[in-house]
Motif scaffolding. Structure first.
Motif, mmCIF file in Angstrom:
data_model
loop_
_atom_site.group_PDB
_atom_site.id
_atom_site.type_symbol
_atom_site.label_atom_id
_atom_site.label_comp_id
_atom_site.label_asym_id
_atom_site.label_seq_id
_atom_site.Cartn_x
_atom_site.Cartn_y
_atom_site.Cartn_z
ATOM 1 N N LEU A 92 105.049 30.441 -32.209
ATOM 2 C CA LEU A 92 103.583 30.542 -32.761
ATOM 3 C C LEU A 92 102.517 30.170 -31.669
ATOM 4 N N ILE A 93 101.575 31.317 -31.457
ATOM 5 C CA ILE A 93 100.270 31.249 -30.660
ATOM 6 C C ILE A 93 99.120 30.955 -31.453
ATOM 7 N N HIS A 94 98.418 29.981 -30.826
ATOM 8 C CA HIS A 94 97.141 29.663 -31.823
ATOM 9 C C HIS A 94 96.168 29.528 -30.736
ATOM 10 N N THR A 95 95.513 30.723 -30.737
ATOM 11 C CA THR A 95 94.321 30.729 -29.696
ATOM 12 C C THR A 95 92.853 30.907 -30.280
ATOM 13 N N TYR A 96 92.839 31.245 -31.615
ATOM 14 C CA TYR A 96 91.600 31.557 -32.280
ATOM 15 C C TYR A 96 91.563 30.396 -33.376
ATOM 16 N N PRO A 97 90.261 30.111 -33.644
ATOM 17 C CA PRO A 97 90.149 29.112 -35.034
ATOM 18 C C PRO A 97 90.993 29.256 -36.107
ATOM 19 N N ASP A 98 90.928 30.400 -36.551
ATOM 20 C CA ASP A 98 91.355 30.753 -38.166
ATOM 21 C C ASP A 98 92.528 31.749 -38.039
ATOM 22 N N LYS A 99 92.861 32.175 -36.899
ATOM 23 C CA LYS A 99 94.048 32.936 -37.234
ATOM 24 C C LYS A 99 95.228 32.746 -36.107
ATOM 25 N N VAL A 100 96.405 33.036 -36.325
ATOM 26 C CA VAL A 100 97.638 32.851 -35.553
ATOM 27 C C VAL A 100 98.511 34.012 -35.136
ATOM 28 N N LEU A 101 99.085 34.086 -34.240
ATOM 29 C CA LEU A 101 100.102 34.939 -33.963
ATOM 30 C C LEU A 101 101.460 34.403 -34.151
ATOM 31 N N PHE A 102 102.239 34.825 -35.060
ATOM 32 C CA PHE A 102 103.504 34.442 -35.296
ATOM 33 C C PHE A 102 104.532 35.466 -34.911
ATOM 34 N N VAL A 167 97.404 35.336 -40.742
ATOM 35 C CA VAL A 167 98.943 35.226 -39.888
ATOM 36 C C VAL A 167 98.976 36.536 -39.677
ATOM 37 N N LEU A 168 99.032 36.924 -38.374
ATOM 38 C CA LEU A 168 99.625 38.045 -37.803
ATOM 39 C C LEU A 168 101.067 37.936 -37.224
ATOM 40 N N ILE A 169 101.843 38.663 -37.950
ATOM 41 C CA ILE A 169 103.264 38.712 -37.444
ATOM 42 C C ILE A 169 103.567 39.511 -36.482
ATOM 43 N N VAL A 198 97.831 38.373 -44.378
ATOM 44 C CA VAL A 198 98.967 38.328 -43.614
ATOM 45 C C VAL A 198 99.046 39.896 -42.892
ATOM 46 N N ARG A 199 99.234 39.986 -41.735
ATOM 47 C CA ARG A 199 99.323 41.331 -40.719
ATOM 48 C C ARG A 199 100.661 41.445 -40.208
ATOM 49 N N ILE A 200 101.195 42.537 -40.113
ATOM 50 C CA ILE A 200 102.124 42.651 -39.398
ATOM 51 C C ILE A 200 101.896 43.541 -38.118
ATOM 52 N N PRO A 286 91.268 53.658 -36.976
ATOM 53 C CA PRO A 286 91.516 53.192 -35.467
ATOM 54 C C PRO A 286 90.563 51.736 -35.430
ATOM 55 N N TYR A 287 91.168 50.836 -34.924
ATOM 56 C CA TYR A 287 90.668 49.291 -34.685
ATOM 57 C C TYR A 287 90.375 49.078 -33.369
ATOM 58 N N TYR A 288 91.185 48.899 -32.466
ATOM 59 C CA TYR A 288 90.963 48.433 -31.136
ATOM 60 C C TYR A 288 91.223 49.565 -30.155
ATOM 61 N N LEU A 289 90.595 49.891 -29.210
ATOM 62 C CA LEU A 289 90.894 50.448 -27.931
ATOM 63 C C LEU A 289 90.895 49.159 -26.952
ATOM 64 N N ILE A 329 88.280 43.668 -24.339
ATOM 65 C CA ILE A 329 89.153 43.342 -23.179
ATOM 66 C C ILE A 329 89.773 41.967 -23.873
ATOM 67 N N ASP A 330 90.961 41.862 -23.715
ATOM 68 C CA ASP A 330 91.524 40.494 -24.176
ATOM 69 C C ASP A 330 91.333 39.616 -22.906
ATOM 70 N N ALA A 331 90.444 38.646 -22.939
ATOM 71 C CA ALA A 331 90.033 37.837 -21.621
ATOM 72 C C ALA A 331 91.541 37.098 -20.852
ATOM 73 N N GLY A 336 90.483 35.147 -25.396
ATOM 74 C CA GLY A 336 90.244 36.169 -26.759
ATOM 75 C C GLY A 336 89.708 37.351 -26.311
ATOM 76 N N LYS A 337 89.925 38.069 -27.637
ATOM 77 C CA LYS A 337 89.085 39.615 -27.313
ATOM 78 C C LYS A 337 87.839 39.738 -27.254
ATOM 79 N N VAL A 338 87.326 40.193 -26.403
ATOM 80 C CA VAL A 338 85.904 40.523 -26.317
ATOM 81 C C VAL A 338 85.313 41.903 -26.249
HETATM 82 C C1 LIG Z 1 94.840 39.700 -30.918
HETATM 83 C C2 LIG Z 1 95.377 38.555 -31.602
HETATM 84 C C3 LIG Z 1 95.101 37.970 -32.826
HETATM 85 C C4 LIG Z 1 94.181 38.782 -33.715
HETATM 86 O O1 LIG Z 1 92.779 39.231 -33.426
HETATM 87 P P1 LIG Z 1 91.878 40.028 -34.270
HETATM 88 O O2 LIG Z 1 90.558 40.238 -33.124
HETATM 89 O O3 LIG Z 1 91.658 39.509 -35.469
HETATM 90 O O4 LIG Z 1 92.520 41.528 -34.591
HETATM 91 C C5 LIG Z 1 95.313 36.812 -33.170
HETATM 92 N N1 LIG Z 1 95.901 35.965 -32.178
HETATM 93 C C6 LIG Z 1 96.012 36.183 -30.772
HETATM 94 C C7 LIG Z 1 96.719 35.328 -30.111
HETATM 95 C C8 LIG Z 1 95.666 37.619 -30.379
HETATM 96 O O5 LIG Z 1 95.843 38.016 -29.150
#
Ligand SMILES: *Cc1c(COP(=O)(O)O)cnc(C)c1O
Length: 370
Positions: A92-102, A167-169, A198-200, A286-289, A329-331, A336-338
């Motif tokens: 698990l990567i927990h970078t942002y407050p309310d979402k995690v990357l599983f 939760v982003l899987i 929940v996202r994949i 289309p969500y992110y470039l 840009i993912d800083a 995080g993404k900016v």
């Molecule tokens: C990209 C990412 C997310 C999801 O970010 P969204 O901007 O909500 O799509 C969550 N956690 C990490 C670590 C990420 O790199």
């Protein structure tokens, strides 16, 4: 063509993973051939389905290694997003407050050469230090069938953190896992009441479209999963991929796309317009470039940020707003993404905000200072 070409497990078992196998499909350049001889920083593998598309030069460069990968460009890192510093559990990567990357697997059916997680995907040792496999599949590189046991610490962490809503899987590619494992995994996450979304993250509809079976779609629908799909070029929108996305859409699965901006591959307006309209036609928003992360060995893929801003501006207003993703840009280092908007085009003049429209003409919006 083998009669089981349309079987996703056959596709995984018969991945093209050596230079010799690849040369049965395509003539390699000297540079590409040499790249296989050195210590490649990232595994090579392509599904037989995606190999059919490699006659297209843009796609070829995204999956066939070159010697450029052995060079470390300015500021490049093995872990450009500083994920290791935000690793809450082995998965698990927990970078942002309310979402995690599983991160559920390190396995992908096809490896993209600019992969931001090249430090971990397709390695002989996985996140727990074991030999990874595509779990439960009858392949030459199979291991024992997995249980959810190895994720217990991660489920527990999510349960203990009520602020986690999303939760982003991801991985590796989660959709290479068998239906039964996905179903169990998603059920377990859905048991956690505070998880609302929940996202994949996957490239399977592109590289392994036959994986999108009715059974899989039913599982995704049952657990109300959103898909975040990786596309880089309209040439990836094969009839099979279009059919896979339409099927997902018919099952009510929400889909967005993420596109990495890649030099010489998709860094021109027409290529992006073709891709983004092509995605809308198969119900993918289309969500992110994404500006290409400075991962080690990726310099040859990177377009300048100035060019990226120009490109995204050339889309805004000129094409359907739905077709325009956000340029981010993912800083580096885990910031995080900016979003990059080209904010220099906005200024204040007394009580007015002054800005340029998509034709470069100046407009004013009344916004009095209090
Ligand atoms: C990209 C990412 C997310 C999801 O970010 P969204 O901007 O909500 O799509 C969550 N956690 C990490 C670590 C990420 O790199």
């Amino acid at each position: 063509m083998a009669h089981d070409f349309a079987d996703w497990k056959w596709q995984i078992a018969n991945r093209i993973s050596t230079r010799e196998e690849l040369e049965e499909h395509i003539d390699l350049t000297d540079d590409e051939r040499s790249a296989f001889e050195g210590a490649m920083p990232l595994s090579f593998a392509v599904t037989p389905h995606y190999a059919q598309l490699l006659g297209h030069q843009a796609l070829r460069h995204t999956v066939i290694p070159t010697l450029h990968e052995n060079q470390t460009g300015t500021g490049e890192l093995a872990d450009p997003l500083g994920e290791e510093e935000h690793r809450a559990t082995p998965h698990l990567i927990h970078t942002y407050p309310d979402k995690v990357l599983f991160l559920v697997t390190t396995f992908c059916s096809t490896y993209c050469r600019y992969c931001t997680r090249s430090r971990m995907v397709g390695k002989p040792v996985d996140l727990e230090g074991r030999t990874p496999s595509c779990p439960g599949l009858p392949t030459k590189r199979t291991g024992q069938s997995p249980s959810l046991q190895k994720y217990e610490e991660t489920f527990h962490y999510i349960e203990e953190h009520p602020e986690i809503r999303d939760v982003l899987i991801s991985g590796g590619d989660p959709l290479t896992m068998p239906d039964s494992v996905l179903d169990e995994l998603l059920s377990r996450i859905r048991e956690i009441a505070h998880v609302r979304m929940v996202r994949i993250g996957s490239k399977v509809p592109v590289v392994l479209p036959m994986r999108i079976t009715d059974e899989l779609c039913s599982i995704l629908r049952k657990h109300r999963v959103w898909l975040s799909l990786h596309f880089i070029h309209a040439a990836e929108l094969s009839p099979e991929t279009q059919e896979a996305c339409r099927k997902l859409s018919d099952y009510g699965i929400g889909m967005v796309s993420q596109t990495v901006l890649l030099k010489g591959i998709n860094d021109d307006t027409q290529t992006l317009v073709d891709l983004f309209y092509g995605l809308l036609e198969i119900n993918v928003k289309p969500y992110y470039l994404l500006q290409c992360d400075p991962v080690r060995g990726s310099e040859h893929f990177r377009t300048s940020v100035e060019k990226g801003i120009k490109l995204i501006r050339s889309l805004h207003g000129n094409i359907s707003g739905l077709a325009v993703p956000q340029y981010v840009i993912d800083a580096p280092g885990g910031g995080g993404k900016v979003p990059l908007l080209g904010t220099e085009q906005i200024r204040r003049d007394g009580d007015d905000i002054v800005f340029l429209n998509y034709k470069g003409k100046e407009y004013r919006y009344p916004d009095p200072l209090q």
